[in-house]
Design an enzyme around this catalytic site. Structure first.
Site, mmCIF file in Angstrom:
data_model
loop_
_atom_site.group_PDB
_atom_site.id
_atom_site.type_symbol
_atom_site.label_atom_id
_atom_site.label_comp_id
_atom_site.label_asym_id
_atom_site.label_seq_id
_atom_site.Cartn_x
_atom_site.Cartn_y
_atom_site.Cartn_z
ATOM 1 N N ARG A 219 -16.742 123.721 108.920
ATOM 2 C CA ARG A 219 -16.636 123.317 110.321
ATOM 3 C C ARG A 219 -16.046 121.919 110.447
ATOM 4 O O ARG A 219 -15.258 121.636 111.349
ATOM 5 C CB ARG A 219 -18.025 123.374 110.961
ATOM 6 C CG ARG A 219 -18.129 122.794 112.367
ATOM 7 C CD ARG A 219 -17.354 123.608 113.364
ATOM 8 N NE ARG A 219 -17.597 123.157 114.724
ATOM 9 C CZ ARG A 219 -16.932 123.601 115.783
ATOM 10 N NH1 ARG A 219 -15.987 124.495 115.634
ATOM 11 N NH2 ARG A 219 -17.215 123.152 116.972
ATOM 12 N N ASN B 211 -18.154 130.208 117.358
ATOM 13 C CA ASN B 211 -17.517 131.198 118.217
ATOM 14 C C ASN B 211 -16.990 132.408 117.429
ATOM 15 O O ASN B 211 -16.078 132.270 116.617
ATOM 16 C CB ASN B 211 -16.357 130.510 118.961
ATOM 17 C CG ASN B 211 -15.676 131.406 119.957
ATOM 18 O OD1 ASN B 211 -16.076 132.544 120.177
ATOM 19 N ND2 ASN B 211 -14.632 130.896 120.581
ATOM 20 N N GLU C 69 -15.516 123.947 123.430
ATOM 21 C CA GLU C 69 -15.521 123.728 124.872
ATOM 22 C C GLU C 69 -14.135 123.365 125.386
ATOM 23 O O GLU C 69 -13.690 123.859 126.433
ATOM 24 C CB GLU C 69 -16.516 122.619 125.237
ATOM 25 C CG GLU C 69 -17.966 122.949 124.945
ATOM 26 C CD GLU C 69 -18.379 122.506 123.556
ATOM 27 O OE1 GLU C 69 -17.489 122.315 122.693
ATOM 28 O OE2 GLU C 69 -19.604 122.366 123.327
#
Length: 444
Positions: free
Chosen positions: A282, A348, A78
Site C-alpha cells: 500500500r 478498494n 477518496e
C-alpha cells in the site's frame, strides 16, 4: 484575511459549543506546534518539501478566472473516487481544485487529473492556514468525499457562504456512536453541511439523526470510477516475461500481509511449478522492507523500484512503484486485496473486479462493507479468515482457472450493476449550479 471576514468568523466561533471553541482557538494558539508537526513529517518523507507551504494555505499556483469548485479527498481512494464528478463539473464550466493530503495521492492525481483541474495539498485545519487558502482560491462550491469533516474548515466555509456538499458520505455505526457522545458538537458542524449524499440508506439515517439537515442516498462513487490505467508496452513486456507461469497478486498490502503472501507462495510452490507471487505494498516506500522480509524466508525476490523484473529466477516480485497498480491488476487473474487480514478495514476491491480478477480478502473489510457484500452475493469475491484459508483459496483458483474466470465475470457484473452514483450526485448538485448561474458567476 480581510478584517470584516475575520470578525464574522470569530463571532460565529464564539457561539459554538465549548469543545468546538476550545478546538478553534486552540489551533490559533497552537499554530507553532503545527509547524513543528509539518517539519517532523517532512523529515520522515511524509510531506513534499517543495510543496510544504501548501499545507499552511500558501498557494502553489494562481487561481484561474471564473467559477471554481474545491473537491477534497483525503487519500488515494477518496481522491480518485471524485474524478468522475471532476470531469462532469469541468464540462459544466468550472475549474476544479482537487486537494488531498498524501504524497502518493498527489503523484497519482498529477497523472490522472483532466485538463481544467489542478491539484494542491490540503491545508491543515488551522484558522489562519484556511484563511490564506480560501482568500486565494475563493471557491464557489466545496465537495468533500466520505468522512473528512474538519471543524475549522466547516466553520470557515459556512462563514463565507460557500455551500459544503459531502459526497460519497460514509458514517459507520461506530463513528455515529462517537459523534453521539458530543451531540452539540455534531449538530453545530453537521448543520452547516448544505447537502450530504450518503453511500447507503443506513448511513443517510445516521447523518440525519446527528443533525445533518439535508441528506440523500447517493450510492458509492467508487462503483463508477474508471479502472486505473496501464502502459500498454509495459503490460506486453510483463506478459511476455511471465508467460506460462501461474501468477497471483497481493495488492495494497499492509504490514503482516506480505508475510502471509510469502507463506502462501512457499506452501504452493510445489503444487504450482513456476508460481509467481506479486506484492504491491500500500505504501511503496516499504518496498525494501517487504523484499528483505521475503528474502529472509528463502524466497528469490525482485523489486520493481530498483529495476528488477519478474523473470523465472524470481519467486516473489515487489512492485513498489506509484501509479502502476492497474498494470498488475490486468496481469493477474487472482487478486488478494489487502488491508483486510491486517485490521485496517480493507482496501478498494472495485478496481480489480472491474478489470476481471477473482477477488480474495480477509475478514476486516469495514471500509468497503457494502462493496464486498455485493461482490459476495454475486459470487465475485471470497472472504478468508486467515493465512491458511488464503493459501487454500489461491490454490483452488490457480488449480481451476475456469472457477476464477466465473468469479471474475460475476464480480464485474456486480460492479456494473451498482453504478450510477455520479449521475445522482450531478443531479443533486444542479440546484447549486443554477444558483451560481443566477448570481452571474458564469453563463449556462
Amino acid at each position: 484575511m480581510r478584517r470584516e471576514e475575520t470578525g464574522v468568523r470569530e463571532q460565529r466561533a464564539g457561539d459554538l459549543p465549548a469543545l468546538l471553541r476550545a478546538y478553534h482557538y486552540g489551533l490559533i494558539v497552537g499554530e507553532p506546534a503545527l509547524a513543528g508537526l509539518l517539519a517532523w513529517r517532512r523529515r520522515r518523507g511524509k510531506e513534499d518539501p517543495v510543496r510544504l507551504p501548501e499545507r499552511t494555505g500558501r498557494p502553489g499556483k494562481p487561481r484561474p478566472a471564473g467559477p471554481l469548485v474545491w473537491a477534497h479527498g483525503a487519500s488515494i481512494g477518496e481522491a480518485l473516487s471524485l474524478l468522475g464528478l471532476v470531469e462532469r463539473l469541468i464540462r459544466r464550466g468550472f475549474t476544479v481544485l482537487v486537494t488531498s493530503g498524501t504524497r502518493t495521492s498527489a503523484e497519482l492525481l498529477a497523472r490522472r487529473l483532466p485538463r481544467g483541474a489542478l491539484h494542491q495539498y490540503v491545508p491543515l485545519d488551522a484558522p489562519r492556514y484556511l484563511a490564506r487558502f480560501l482568500d486565494h482560491w475563493q471557491p464557489d462550491l466545496a465537495l468533500v468525499a466520505e468522512s473528512e469533516l474538519w471543524p475549522n474548515t466547516i466553520l470557515a466555509l459556512h462563514a463565507r457562504g460557500v455551500p459544503l456538499i459531502l459526497v460519497n458520505g460514509r458514517m459507520s455505526e461506530r463513528s455515529a456512536r462517537g459523534w453521539a457522545r458530543t451531540p452539540a458538537v455534531a449538530r453545530a458542524l453537521l448543520s452547516r453541511v448544505a447537502l450530504c449524499l450518503a453511500q447507503s440508506r443506513e448511513e443517510a439515517e445516521r447523518f440525519a439523526r446527528l443533525g445533518t439537515p439535508r441528506v440523500e442516498t447517493g450510492g458509492n462513487l467508487k462503483f463508477d470510477a474508471s479502472p486505473p490505467p496501464a502502459d500498454p508496452e509495459a503490460l506486453l513486456q510483463l506478459q511476455g516475461v511471465t508467460q506460462g507461469r501461474p501468477v497471483w497478486l497481493a495488492a495494497s498490502t499492509h504490514p503482516g500481509e506480505e508475510a502471509a503472501a510469502a507463506s502462501v507462495h512457499r506452501a504452493l510452490a510445489r503444487q504450482h511449478p513456476g508460481l509467481l507471487t506479486l506484492v504491491v505494498p500500500r505504501h511503496p516506500d516499504r518496498g525494501a522492507e517487504v523484499a528483505a522480509q521475503a528474502a529472509a524466508t528463502g524466497l528469490r525476490v525482485g523489486r520493481r523500484a530498483t529495476g528488477g523484473q519478474p523473470h523465472d529466477k524470481v519467486d516473489l516480485y515487489v512492485a513498489d512503484t506509484v501509479g502502476e497498480l492497474g498494470l498488475f491488476y490486468r496481469l493477474c487473474p487472482v487478486v488478494f486485496v489487502g488491508g483486510s487480514l491486517a485490521r485496517h478495514g480493507g482496501q478498494n476491491p472495485i478496481e480489480p473486479a472491474r478489470l476481471g480478477a477473482a477477488i480474495l480478502a480477509g475478514p476486516h473489510v469495514r471500509n468497503f462493507a457494502q462493496v464486498y457484500a455485493a461482490l459476495e452475493r454475486a459470487g465475485g469475491a471470497r472472504i478468508v479468515r486467515d493465512g491458511q484459508e488464503l493459501t487454500a483459496a489461491v490454490d483452488a483458483l490457480l488449480g481451476d482457472p475456469e472457477q476464477g474466470r466465473a468469479m471474475a465475470r460475476a464480480g464485474a457484473a456486480a460492479i456494473e450493476a451498482a453504478g450510477g452514483a455520479t449521475d445522482r450526485a450531478m443531479a443533486a448538485l444542479e440546484p447549486f449550479i443554477c444558483q451560481l448561474i443566477i448570481a452571474g458567476r458564469f453563463a449556462s
